[in-house]
Scaffold this motif. Sequence first.
Motif, PDB file in Angstrom:
ATOM      1  N   GLY A   1      72.193  29.610   6.468  1.00 56.18           N
ATOM      2  CA  GLY A   1      73.352  29.238   6.378  1.00 56.18           C
ATOM      3  C   GLY A   1      74.245  30.067   5.668  1.00 56.18           C
ATOM      4  N   VAL A   2      75.659  30.352   6.245  1.00 54.41           N
ATOM      5  CA  VAL A   2      76.526  31.100   5.206  1.00 54.41           C
ATOM      6  C   VAL A   2      77.591  30.190   4.802  1.00 54.41           C
ATOM      7  N   PHE A   3      77.824  30.215   3.509  1.00 53.70           N
ATOM      8  CA  PHE A   3      78.548  29.178   2.665  1.00 53.70           C
ATOM      9  C   PHE A   3      79.850  29.718   2.213  1.00 53.70           C
ATOM     10  N   ASN A   4      81.135  29.495   2.455  1.00 58.10           N
ATOM     11  CA  ASN A   4      82.097  30.012   1.486  1.00 58.10           C
ATOM     12  C   ASN A   4      82.259  29.055   0.365  1.00 58.10           C
ATOM     13  N   VAL A   5      82.081  29.502  -0.833  1.00 54.58           N
ATOM     14  CA  VAL A   5      82.040  28.705  -1.733  1.00 54.58           C
ATOM     15  C   VAL A   5      83.220  28.849  -2.840  1.00 54.58           C
TER      16      VAL A   5
END
Length: 143
Positions: free
Chosen positions: A37-41
Motif C-alpha cells: 500500500g502507498v501511504f501519504n504520511v
Amino acid sequence: RRQRQGGKTAAPLREISRLEVADHRKEDDCWLIIEGGVFNVTEFLRDHPGGGDILLEEGGGDATEGFLNVAHRSNARTHMESFLVGTAKSDTEEEKEQRLKMVGERIKKLAANRPGAGRHVWRKLLVPLLSVVFALLSRFMGQ
C-alpha cells in the motif's frame, strides 16, 4: 484493493509506481510503501509516537520491514488506512534503474552527513604515516 470510506467500498485505488513514490520524501510531502500500500504520511509526521524522523528516513521508499519490526499499537493498522492513497505497482526496468540510482545518491548523502563522516580517511592514512615517521626516527636515532 479497494479503499473503504465510512463502511462503504470505494473505487479501486490508483496504482502508483515506486518511482513516483520516491519523489515524496520530504517533510512537507512524505509517502511510504507498507505491504504494497502507498501511504501519504505527511500529516502524521508530527503525531507519530516514534517521531517523524523515523518516517522521513523511510520516506519515498518501502517501509514494510521497518513497520513489521516494530511493535505497534493494535489500532495502528486501522489508523494507517486513513493515509492510504494507492497501491505500489511493479517497476519497469527503466524505473528500477532510476530508483536504484536515486537510492545510491541518498545513501551517499546520508553517509556524508552522518557525524564523523570523513574521519575514516584519516584513520586509513594514519597507519602508513606513522610507519614512515617511525622508520625515519629509527634511522636517525640509529646513526
